[in-house]
Design an enzyme around this catalytic site. Structure first.
Site, PDB file in Angstrom:
ATOM      1  N   ASP A  96     -49.862 -17.011 -41.184  1.00 47.97           N
ATOM      2  CA  ASP A  96     -50.272 -15.740 -41.780  1.00 47.97           C
ATOM      3  C   ASP A  96     -50.582 -14.739 -40.675  1.00 47.97           C
ATOM      4  OD1 ASP A  96     -50.323 -16.715 -44.495  1.00 47.97           O
ATOM      5  OD2 ASP A  96     -52.021 -17.917 -43.859  1.00 47.97           O
ATOM      6  N   LYS A 150     -58.013 -19.242 -34.046  1.00 48.71           N
ATOM      7  CA  LYS A 150     -56.911 -20.179 -34.294  1.00 48.71           C
ATOM      8  C   LYS A 150     -56.262 -20.774 -33.046  1.00 48.71           C
ATOM      9  CE  LYS A 150     -56.097 -21.144 -38.539  1.00 48.71           C
ATOM     10  NZ  LYS A 150     -55.320 -22.188 -39.235  1.00 48.71           N
TER      11      LYS A 150
HETATM   12  C1  LIG Z   1     -59.077 -16.023 -39.660  1.00 47.99           C
HETATM   13  C2  LIG Z   1     -58.854 -17.290 -40.386  1.00 47.99           C
HETATM   14  N1  LIG Z   1     -59.901 -17.912 -40.922  1.00 47.99           N
HETATM   15  C3  LIG Z   1     -59.751 -19.067 -41.588  1.00 47.99           C
HETATM   16  C4  LIG Z   1     -58.508 -19.656 -41.749  1.00 47.99           C
HETATM   17  C5  LIG Z   1     -58.393 -20.909 -42.568  1.00 47.99           C
HETATM   18  O1  LIG Z   1     -57.972 -22.011 -41.858  1.00 47.99           O
HETATM   19  P1  LIG Z   1     -57.259 -23.231 -42.604  1.00 47.99           P
HETATM   20  O2  LIG Z   1     -55.897 -22.762 -43.028  1.00 47.99           O
HETATM   21  O3  LIG Z   1     -57.250 -24.312 -41.631  1.00 47.99           O
HETATM   22  O4  LIG Z   1     -58.060 -23.558 -43.812  1.00 47.99           O
HETATM   23  C6  LIG Z   1     -57.391 -19.036 -41.189  1.00 47.99           C
HETATM   24  C7  LIG Z   1     -56.060 -19.645 -41.300  1.00 47.99           C
HETATM   25  O5  LIG Z   1     -55.062 -19.119 -40.867  1.00 47.99           O
HETATM   26  C8  LIG Z   1     -57.564 -17.829 -40.487  1.00 47.99           C
HETATM   27  O6  LIG Z   1     -56.536 -17.191 -39.919  1.00 47.99           O
END
Ligand SMILES: Cc1ncc(COP(=O)(O)O)c(C=O)c1O
Length: 403
Positions: free
Chosen positions: A122, A75
């Site tokens: 989150d 992220k």
């Molecule tokens: C580890 C991880 N994977 C995938 C995502 C998904 O990203 P998005 O919210 O842009 O769909 C998040 C989002 O916080 C994440 O923390």
């Protein structure tokens, strides 16, 4: 046992103007920016040849983001690049002039001064924003939804950010961060989702994610595997999925890979939009309870949704056992394959591909997206064990069993 639900993409198409957000030029700028960080290295691409054979695929590749900047998740790529582009805009420069050394210099401090970056998270996005703000000598305020895990809170607090866990869900935390930023002098929302009227910063965040996609494409080429035929990407709000989808269409305009978007069943807003079929986004509300904390978002990113509805092959809604299965499979690889430590939101792709390739109940899905023995599949393990307690519960103790 709850099954994986899927919907082929039959959504009406738009003018596709948001595809340009993920132009190769924008992604190259993001990659050059990230490369300027002393902490930067290309994260590994795990080639799981044994697992591919086991599942009846020609190839299976997992981009391992547990190595990203020592932060255990991808992220930070988005928040850091958006902050750089914001500072560039405010100081009348191009982002290509914003290297790490320049952004941490006294000269920049004089020119730009001090801002406070607000965000909701989150866990992973907020940690990235807090980390980048700390490195760049800026302030960060981070709000986390109800039920957020202490380890993730502590990791953000450790970066010097002001962080709280609220009694509301992710989408309400986003509204809270936006309201506070509006009421603070030099307050800026760096949110990893877009809504009408707030699209510039999220577009920059998506470009930042492009670094990961572009590294993966180069790594595949370097090991002689070329273009993947399929990309499975997980979604919360769909910024990541939109970024990955957009990048691969721009990189392989004549024959883009088939992209499949996977969500947590408890927060499957994109899937529900695909089922509704009219092209308008759908919202999921409530506590959004899932072990895939990073995917617990119920309101789609408007830019991501536009890119996905024009290009994505199919949308999947996944129960928690799918992510847990993926975590265990990546942790206990076929002999000769590398191990990937993958957390709940990172491992859902592994759980999905193993299930759809081995269970005849998904024969229609395989046919719909063209998955067969000649397929070369790329997955993104977007986080490592960011919740170490639940990681052990799943991988060691067999939590959230699939049978
Ligand atoms: C580890 C991880 N994977 C995938 C995502 C998904 O990203 P998005 O919210 O842009 O769909 C998040 C989002 O916080 C994440 O923390």
């Amino acid at each position: 046992m709850e099954t994986i639900k899927w919907a082929a993409n039959r959504l009406p198409k738009s003018e596709d103007k948001d595809l340009a957000v993920m132009s190769l030029e924008n992604v190259a700028k993001a990659r050059a920016f990230h490369r300027s960080f002393p902490q930067y290295s290309v994260t590994p691409l795990a080639e799981l040849s044994g697992m591919a054979r086991e599942l009846g695929l020609a190839g299976l590749y997992v981009k391992d983001e547990s190595y990203r900047f020592g932060l255990n998740a991808f992220k930070v790529l988005g928040g850091s690049f958006a902050m750089a582009r914001y500072i560039a805009q405010k100081t009348g420069k191009d982002v290509s002039e914003m290297s790490y050394d320049y952004l941490t210099s006294d000269k920049l401090k004089e020119e730009f001064g001090q801002a406070t970056f607000f965000t909701a998270t989150d866990g992973n996005h907020g940690r990235g924003v807090a980390w980048a703000a700390n490195k760049l000598g800026q302030k960060a305020v981070v709000h986390m939804p109800k039920g957020s895990v202490k380890t993730r809170f502590d990791n953000i607090a450790r970066e010097g950010a002001q962080v709280t866990i609220e009694e509301v869900n992710y989408d309400d935390c986003v509204r809270m961060a936006a309201a506070e930023a509006a009421a603070t002098p030099n307050g800026v929302v760096v949110q990893d989702t877009a809504w009408e009227g707030y699209e510039e910063i999220p577009a920059w965040i998506m470009q930042g994610y492009g670094t990961m996609a572009s590294e993966a494409a180069d790594q595949l080429r370097k090991i002689g595997r070329g273009r993947p035929t399929h990309v499975f990407v997980q979604a919360g709000v769909g910024s990541l999925a939109g970024a990955i989808q957009g990048f691969f269409v721009n990189r392989y305009p004549d024959c883009p890979p088939a992209v499949v978007v996977m969500e947590a069943g408890a927060a499957d807003c994109l899937y529900q939009g695909a089922v509704a079929g009219d092209g308008k986004p759908r919202f999921v509300t409530g506590d959004l309870r899932t072990i895939m904390a990073g995917l617990a978002c119920g309101e789609p990113n408007t830019i991501g949704w536009d890119i996905l509805k024009n290009h994505t092959a199919a949308f999947l809604s996944c129960p928690d056992w799918v992510a847990a299965k993926g975590m265990r499979m990546l942790s206990a690889p076929v002999k000769g394959d590398p191990r990937v430590i993958s957390g709940e939101s990172g491992a859902v792709g592994m759980g999905v591909i193993s299930t759809v390739m081995t269970d005849e109940a998904y024969a229609d899905f395989r046919a719909a997206v063209g998955l067969d023995g000649s397929s070369r599949v790329l997955l993104f393990s977007t986080e490592g064990d960011t919740d170490p307690v639940n990681y052990k519960k799943v991988v060691w103790d067999g939590g959230y069993p699939c049978c």
